[in-house]
Design an enzyme around this catalytic site. Structure first.
Site, PDB file in Angstrom:
ATOM      1  CG  ASN A 224      -2.233  -0.819   0.836  1.00  0.00           C
ATOM      2  OD1 ASN A 224      -3.084  -0.383   0.070  1.00  0.00           O
ATOM      3  ND2 ASN A 224      -2.325  -2.023   1.373  1.00  0.00           N
TER       4      ASN A 224
ATOM      5  CG  HIS B 245      -4.611   0.825   5.052  1.00  0.00           C
ATOM      6  ND1 HIS B 245      -3.839   0.974   6.178  1.00  0.00           N
ATOM      7  CD2 HIS B 245      -3.815   0.184   4.154  1.00  0.00           C
ATOM      8  CE1 HIS B 245      -2.644   0.456   5.968  1.00  0.00           C
ATOM      9  NE2 HIS B 245      -2.604  -0.030   4.745  1.00  0.00           N
TER      10      HIS B 245
ATOM     11  CE  LYS C  93      -3.981  -3.041   5.315  1.00  0.00           C
ATOM     12  NZ  LYS C  93      -3.014  -3.757   4.454  1.00  0.00           N
TER      13      LYS C  93
ATOM     14  CD  GLU D 129      10.365   2.914  10.581  1.00  0.00           C
ATOM     15  OE1 GLU D 129      10.126   3.671   9.638  1.00  0.00           O
ATOM     16  OE2 GLU D 129       9.583   2.014  10.956  1.00  0.00           O
TER      17      GLU D 129
HETATM   18  C1  6MZ Z   1       6.848   1.133   9.588  1.00  0.00           C
HETATM   19  C2  6MZ Z   1       5.610   0.965   7.645  1.00  0.00           C
HETATM   20  C3  6MZ Z   1       6.429   1.944   7.024  1.00  0.00           C
HETATM   21  O1  6MZ Z   1       0.909  -3.427   4.641  1.00  0.00           O
HETATM   22  O2  6MZ Z   1      -1.025  -1.999   3.957  1.00  0.00           O
HETATM   23  N1  6MZ Z   1       4.679   0.590   6.758  1.00  0.00           N
HETATM   24  N2  6MZ Z   1       5.830   0.563   8.906  1.00  0.00           N
HETATM   25  N3  6MZ Z   1       7.645   2.070   9.053  1.00  0.00           N
HETATM   26  C4  6MZ Z   1       7.478   2.514   7.795  1.00  0.00           C
HETATM   27  N4  6MZ Z   1       8.313   3.500   7.343  1.00  0.00           N
HETATM   28  C5  6MZ Z   1       7.854   4.689   6.705  1.00  0.00           C
HETATM   29  N5  6MZ Z   1       5.988   2.092   5.772  1.00  0.00           N
HETATM   30  C6  6MZ Z   1       4.923   1.258   5.619  1.00  0.00           C
HETATM   31  O3  6MZ Z   1       1.348  -1.231   3.521  1.00  0.00           O
HETATM   32  C7  6MZ Z   1       1.252  -0.109   4.369  1.00  0.00           C
HETATM   33  C8  6MZ Z   1       1.629  -0.467   5.762  1.00  0.00           C
HETATM   34  O4  6MZ Z   1       3.028  -0.829   5.825  1.00  0.00           O
HETATM   35  C9  6MZ Z   1       3.609  -0.401   7.046  1.00  0.00           C
HETATM   36  C10 6MZ Z   1       2.492   0.256   7.859  1.00  0.00           C
HETATM   37  O5  6MZ Z   1       1.915  -0.705   8.708  1.00  0.00           O
HETATM   38  C11 6MZ Z   1       1.502   0.665   6.768  1.00  0.00           C
HETATM   39  O6  6MZ Z   1       0.191   0.801   7.246  1.00  0.00           O
HETATM   40  P1  6MZ Z   1       0.351  -2.496   3.612  1.00  0.00           P
HETATM   41  O7  6MZ Z   1       0.373  -3.077   2.218  1.00  0.00           O
END
Ligand code: 6MZ
Length: 366
Positions: free
Chosen positions: A18, A66, A101, A228
């Site tokens: 995403n 989302h 999800k 992070e």
């Molecule tokens: C931590 C991150 C992220 O899973 O819905 N996500 N988690 N640190 C980051 N650095 C910027 N970037 C993305 O993709 C989106 C989700 O990936 C994780 C977060 O949970 C985010 O909601 P998906 O495909």
């Protein structure tokens, strides 16, 4: 430079589905929803088109994404587009990650979410997406070779795609367990590992330890988002856990850097993401330089190319210019990424051959 790097075969091991969505698709989805009266376009346009985002603003954007990508058809569509976009950057192996999800309103379970992602793998049109099972004993079909051309002419460009299932830090242990169970059940459909991600100031990573340990016992490789934000106890706990890979590792202290270096755990480096979200003060201060100097295993990745308006080719060009690396040195880094993929050895061999062939082609262009 980014243009030059686009021509070079590369691997992408840290990209969130995403977070990789095209801005044009996101706007299109927002417009559709605003026509239905579900949201006010002018209110979300600014959030989508904003360029500089803090870490917390990123997570606000993820919440919006989302909301816009809730149904199965949209999940398949964005997966297809994301794979095509990575293939256009000459990514030959993509380890995409996403958080399964549930959405009862549209009849979505974690399993049907992952099935929609896998349907997206199959829908890819512009390249040949190869999404074979991760089981080491699988017989590769004849056409899956590293050769790019046949006696009948050039072969269609190929991209090998595998999936990691992410646990979101907002989840409960039960939710995490369900994701691990799903990953184990879908191993033969291309799921090759588990990721822990999500807003680093939310939840505690220890909550998920039983689920991660369960995955490990079943032989599923694990990658953790680590450091992070400064969180001593968590960073030390993650290093002690010794996952197969770590993402980011920005806010470490001296002793933790020492532990990391001794561990040899490969690090997924996301330069643009770390600078944009202010996990590092500037690119010049990025820990890539120090880890590269001591020959720590590193992989250049995009994290969220949609959210951060970057590409994997751009990340290579950035590393080359900021850390003064030659094309040969950086090509070696790209090639080494093969050693750190979660897929099987047979695929590693295939990827090595592709990289070696490319090395011959690019050797003259130092
Ligand atoms: C931590 C991150 C992220 O899973 O819905 N996500 N988690 N640190 C980051 N650095 C910027 N970037 C993305 O993709 C989106 C989700 O990936 C994780 C977060 O949970 C985010 O909601 P998906 O495909």
């Amino acid at each position: 430079m980014a243009e030059w790097w686009r021509g070079v075969p590369k691997l992408e091991l840290h990209a969130h589905l995403n977070g990789s969505i095209r801005s044009s698709t996101l706007l299109e989805l927002a417009k559709e929803r605003s026509k239905k009266g579900d949201l006010v376009l002018s209110e979300v346009e600014g959030v989508i088109l904003k360029d500089d985002r803090s870490l917390q603003e990123c997570f606000k954007l993820f919440d919006l994404i989302h909301v816009l990508t809730t149904d199965h058809g949209t999940i398949s569509r964005i997966t297809k587009e994301v794979i095509e976009d990575f293939a256009a950057e000459n990514v030959i192996y993509l380890e995409l990650r996403t958080t399964p999800k549930k959405n009862e309103a549209v009849g979505m379970s974690k399993r049907s979410y992952v099935e929609a992602v896998l349907a997206g793998f199959k829908a890819v049109e512009t390249v040949k997406a190869i999404h074979l099972p991760s089981d080491g004993n699988i017989q590769y079909p004849d056409e899956v070779t590293h050769k790019n051309s046949t006696s009948e002419g050039p072969r269609m460009q190929q991209i090998f795609v595998r999936l990691l299932l992410s646990i979101d830090r907002r989840e409960s242990l039960d939710g995490a367990m369900e994701t691990v169970q799903l990953a184990l059940e879908m191993r033969n459909s291309g799921v090759v590992g588990i990721d822990l991600s999500g807003n680093p100031v939310v939840g505690e990573w220890q909550t998920f330890l039983p689920a991660l340990t369960c995955a490990r016992k079943q032989g599923l490789p694990i990658t953790l988002h680590c450091g992070e934000v400064p969180n001593r106890e968590e960073i030390q706990g993650m290093l002690e856990f010794r996952p197969e890979r770590l993402g980011h590792v920005c806010c470490l202290e001296d002793l933790e850097w020492k532990t990391l270096k001794e561990s040899d755990i490969p690090v997924e480096v996301c330069l643009t993401s770390n600078v944009r979200t202010e996990c590092v003060t500037s690119i010049a201060d990025h820990h890539f330089a120090d880890l590269y100097r001591v020959k720590h295993p590193l992989i250049l990745c995009t994290d969220d190319p949609g959210v951060f308006s970057t590409t994997i080719s751009r990340e290579y060009a950035l590393a080359a210019s900021c850390f003064d690396l030659t094309k040969t040195e950086l090509f070696q880094l790209a090639k080494n990424a093969v050693n750190f993929i979660f897929a099987d050895n047979k695929l590693k061999e295939t990827l090595r051959l592709i990289m070696e062939e490319a090395e011959c082609v690019f050797a003259g262009t130092k």
